[in-house]
Enzyme design. Structure first.
Site, PDB file in Angstrom:
ATOM      1  N   LYS A 142       0.817  -1.218   0.000  1.00  0.00           N
ATOM      2  CA  LYS A 142       0.000   0.000   0.000  1.00  0.00           C
ATOM      3  C   LYS A 142       0.853   1.271   0.000  1.00  0.00           C
ATOM      4  O   LYS A 142       2.053   1.222   0.250  1.00  0.00           O
ATOM      5  CB  LYS A 142      -0.913  -0.031   1.230  1.00  0.00           C
ATOM      6  CG  LYS A 142      -1.896  -1.189   1.223  1.00  0.00           C
ATOM      7  CD  LYS A 142      -2.876  -1.059   2.386  1.00  0.00           C
ATOM      8  CE  LYS A 142      -3.869  -2.201   2.384  1.00  0.00           C
ATOM      9  NZ  LYS A 142      -4.926  -2.010   3.397  1.00  0.00           N
ATOM     10  N   ARG A 199      -2.112 -14.220   5.458  1.00  0.00           N
ATOM     11  CA  ARG A 199      -2.954 -13.449   6.386  1.00  0.00           C
ATOM     12  C   ARG A 199      -2.361 -13.509   7.798  1.00  0.00           C
ATOM     13  O   ARG A 199      -2.367 -12.520   8.521  1.00  0.00           O
ATOM     14  CB  ARG A 199      -4.390 -13.993   6.396  1.00  0.00           C
ATOM     15  CG  ARG A 199      -5.124 -13.870   5.065  1.00  0.00           C
ATOM     16  CD  ARG A 199      -5.619 -12.488   4.758  1.00  0.00           C
ATOM     17  NE  ARG A 199      -6.674 -12.038   5.657  1.00  0.00           N
ATOM     18  CZ  ARG A 199      -7.345 -10.915   5.496  1.00  0.00           C
ATOM     19  NH1 ARG A 199      -7.071 -10.108   4.477  1.00  0.00           N
ATOM     20  NH2 ARG A 199      -8.285 -10.550   6.346  1.00  0.00           N
ATOM     21  N   HIS A 252      -2.172  -5.334   1.485  1.00  0.00           N
ATOM     22  CA  HIS A 252      -3.409  -6.108   1.336  1.00  0.00           C
ATOM     23  C   HIS A 252      -3.021  -7.530   0.959  1.00  0.00           C
ATOM     24  O   HIS A 252      -2.082  -7.731   0.192  1.00  0.00           O
ATOM     25  CB  HIS A 252      -4.276  -5.525   0.217  1.00  0.00           C
ATOM     26  CG  HIS A 252      -5.338  -6.472  -0.246  1.00  0.00           C
ATOM     27  ND1 HIS A 252      -6.548  -6.601   0.402  1.00  0.00           N
ATOM     28  CD2 HIS A 252      -5.349  -7.387  -1.256  1.00  0.00           C
ATOM     29  CE1 HIS A 252      -7.255  -7.546  -0.195  1.00  0.00           C
ATOM     30  NE2 HIS A 252      -6.556  -8.041  -1.201  1.00  0.00           N
ATOM     31  N   PHE A 256     -15.879   5.116   6.583  1.00  0.00           N
ATOM     32  CA  PHE A 256     -14.454   5.414   6.379  1.00  0.00           C
ATOM     33  C   PHE A 256     -13.992   5.136   4.948  1.00  0.00           C
ATOM     34  O   PHE A 256     -12.848   5.421   4.600  1.00  0.00           O
ATOM     35  CB  PHE A 256     -13.589   4.629   7.375  1.00  0.00           C
ATOM     36  CG  PHE A 256     -13.759   3.126   7.315  1.00  0.00           C
ATOM     37  CD1 PHE A 256     -13.121   2.377   6.340  1.00  0.00           C
ATOM     38  CD2 PHE A 256     -14.569   2.464   8.230  1.00  0.00           C
ATOM     39  CE1 PHE A 256     -13.276   1.002   6.278  1.00  0.00           C
ATOM     40  CE2 PHE A 256     -14.726   1.084   8.179  1.00  0.00           C
ATOM     41  CZ  PHE A 256     -14.073   0.352   7.194  1.00  0.00           C
ATOM     42  N   ASN A 297      -1.748   0.144   6.897  1.00  0.00           N
ATOM     43  CA  ASN A 297      -1.368  -1.174   7.431  1.00  0.00           C
ATOM     44  C   ASN A 297      -0.537  -2.011   6.448  1.00  0.00           C
ATOM     45  O   ASN A 297      -0.633  -3.237   6.421  1.00  0.00           O
ATOM     46  CB  ASN A 297      -2.610  -1.912   7.934  1.00  0.00           C
ATOM     47  CG  ASN A 297      -3.645  -2.123   6.843  1.00  0.00           C
ATOM     48  OD1 ASN A 297      -3.368  -1.847   5.676  1.00  0.00           O
ATOM     49  ND2 ASN A 297      -4.804  -2.622   7.195  1.00  0.00           N
ATOM     50  N   TYR A 323     -12.741  -3.104  -3.071  1.00  0.00           N
ATOM     51  CA  TYR A 323     -13.201  -2.904  -1.692  1.00  0.00           C
ATOM     52  C   TYR A 323     -14.738  -2.841  -1.610  1.00  0.00           C
ATOM     53  O   TYR A 323     -15.275  -2.136  -0.757  1.00  0.00           O
ATOM     54  CB  TYR A 323     -12.575  -1.637  -1.109  1.00  0.00           C
ATOM     55  CG  TYR A 323     -11.139  -1.831  -0.642  1.00  0.00           C
ATOM     56  CD1 TYR A 323     -10.743  -2.975   0.052  1.00  0.00           C
ATOM     57  CD2 TYR A 323     -10.175  -0.854  -0.871  1.00  0.00           C
ATOM     58  CE1 TYR A 323      -9.433  -3.149   0.482  1.00  0.00           C
ATOM     59  CE2 TYR A 323      -8.857  -1.026  -0.436  1.00  0.00           C
ATOM     60  CZ  TYR A 323      -8.501  -2.172   0.238  1.00  0.00           C
ATOM     61  OH  TYR A 323      -7.204  -2.349   0.679  1.00  0.00           O
ATOM     62  N   GLU A 355      -9.090 -11.834  -7.297  1.00  0.00           N
ATOM     63  CA  GLU A 355      -8.213 -10.662  -7.186  1.00  0.00           C
ATOM     64  C   GLU A 355      -7.006 -10.753  -8.125  1.00  0.00           C
ATOM     65  O   GLU A 355      -6.583  -9.741  -8.672  1.00  0.00           O
ATOM     66  CB  GLU A 355      -7.765 -10.482  -5.729  1.00  0.00           C
ATOM     67  CG  GLU A 355      -8.931 -10.053  -4.848  1.00  0.00           C
ATOM     68  CD  GLU A 355      -8.568  -9.758  -3.411  1.00  0.00           C
ATOM     69  OE1 GLU A 355      -9.396  -9.162  -2.702  1.00  0.00           O
ATOM     70  OE2 GLU A 355      -7.457 -10.134  -2.973  1.00  0.00           O
ATOM     71  N   ARG A 376       2.212  -6.215  10.001  1.00  0.00           N
ATOM     72  CA  ARG A 376       1.472  -5.006  10.376  1.00  0.00           C
ATOM     73  C   ARG A 376       1.906  -4.499  11.756  1.00  0.00           C
ATOM     74  O   ARG A 376       2.020  -3.291  11.976  1.00  0.00           O
ATOM     75  CB  ARG A 376      -0.037  -5.267  10.311  1.00  0.00           C
ATOM     76  CG  ARG A 376      -0.542  -5.263   8.858  1.00  0.00           C
ATOM     77  CD  ARG A 376      -1.968  -5.712   8.731  1.00  0.00           C
ATOM     78  NE  ARG A 376      -2.508  -5.425   7.394  1.00  0.00           N
ATOM     79  CZ  ARG A 376      -3.661  -5.888   6.943  1.00  0.00           C
ATOM     80  NH1 ARG A 376      -4.416  -6.685   7.703  1.00  0.00           N
ATOM     81  NH2 ARG A 376      -4.082  -5.579   5.732  1.00  0.00           N
ATOM     82  N   THR A 421      -6.242  -6.412  10.726  1.00  0.00           N
ATOM     83  CA  THR A 421      -6.330  -5.132  10.012  1.00  0.00           C
ATOM     84  C   THR A 421      -5.713  -3.960  10.778  1.00  0.00           C
ATOM     85  O   THR A 421      -4.951  -3.179  10.210  1.00  0.00           O
ATOM     86  CB  THR A 421      -7.828  -4.817   9.718  1.00  0.00           C
ATOM     87  OG1 THR A 421      -8.418  -5.965   9.108  1.00  0.00           O
ATOM     88  CG2 THR A 421      -7.965  -3.627   8.797  1.00  0.00           C
TER      89      THR A 421
END
Ligand code: ADP
Length: 151
Positions: free
Chosen positions: A9, A85, A115, A57, A112, A49, A126, A102, A91
C-alpha cells in the site's frame, strides 16, 4: 499450489519498506509469479473494496489507496492464502500480534502496509482483477549450480 494477491500500500511505498516486506515473503519460501507498480483508480478500488464501500471510512480509504502508486504482487506457495494473512496480522496494526508485518511496520487501521486476499476464492478473483495472463510467469526454481549450467 495456491496463489494470492498482494498490494503493497501507499504507506509501504512512502516509507520505502517495500523491499523489507518482499524479503519477508521470499524468506517464507513464497515465489513471485507477477509484480508491477500500478496507480489504483476509484473504479478498481470500488470493485476491490466492495465489501467496505458503504462504510463511513471508505472515502478515506479510497483517497489513501490512490494517493501514490502501489506494488501489486502475485505470490505462490503451499497454503499461502492463510499463511499470508497470518504473516500480515489483523487489520488494525496497533492490535496485530507481535512479529507480524502489520505490528512491526504498520501505523494504524488504515496505514497497514499491505493487502492480502482473504480466501482462496477471493485470491482467484483478485489475481484476475489486477493481472493479465501474460503478466504472470511460470518458471522453475533452480539452484545456483543449475543456473550456472545454463550459461
Ligand atoms: P483487511 O485489509 O485486513 O482484509 P478489510 O478488508 O476489512 O481489512 O478492510 C480493507 C482496508 O480498509 C484495510 O486494510 C484498511 O486499510 C481499511 N480499513 C478497514 N477498516 C478501517 C477503519 N475502521 N478505518 C479506516 N480504514 C479502515
Amino acid at each position: 499450489m495456491q496463489r494470492t494477491l498482494i498490494l503493497l500500500k501507499p504507506d509501504a511505498v512512502q516509507k520505502k519498506i517495500c523491499g523489507k516486506v518482499i524479503t519477508r515473503f521470499e524468506d517464507a519460501g513464497f515465489l513471485i509469479r507477477g509484480c508491477k507498480m500500478i496507480h489504483l483508480d476509484p473504479d478498481i478500488l470500488h470493485e476491490h473494496y466492495a465489501h467496505i464501500a458503504d462504510k463511513p471510512f471508505y472515502p478515506e480509504v479510497e483517497e489513501f489507496m490512490s494517493s501514490t502508486p502501489v506494488i501489486a504482487l502475485v505470490l505462490e506457495g503451499d497454503g499461502i492464502v492463510e499463511k499470508m494473512r497470518d504473516m500480515l496480522g489483523v487489520t488494525d496494526s496497533t492490535k496485530a500480534a507481535p512479529g507480524t508485518i502489520r505490528a512491526e511496520l504498520g501505523v494504524d487501521v488504515m496505514f497497514n502496509v499491505a493487502h492480502a486476499s482473504d480466501s482462496l476464492e477471493t485470491a482467484e478473483k483478485e489475481v484476475k482483477r489486477f493481472f493479465q495472463d501474460d503478466e504472470l510467469f511460470q518458471y522453475d526454481v533452480k539452484s545456483v549450480e543449475e543456473l550456472k549450467s545454463t550459461r
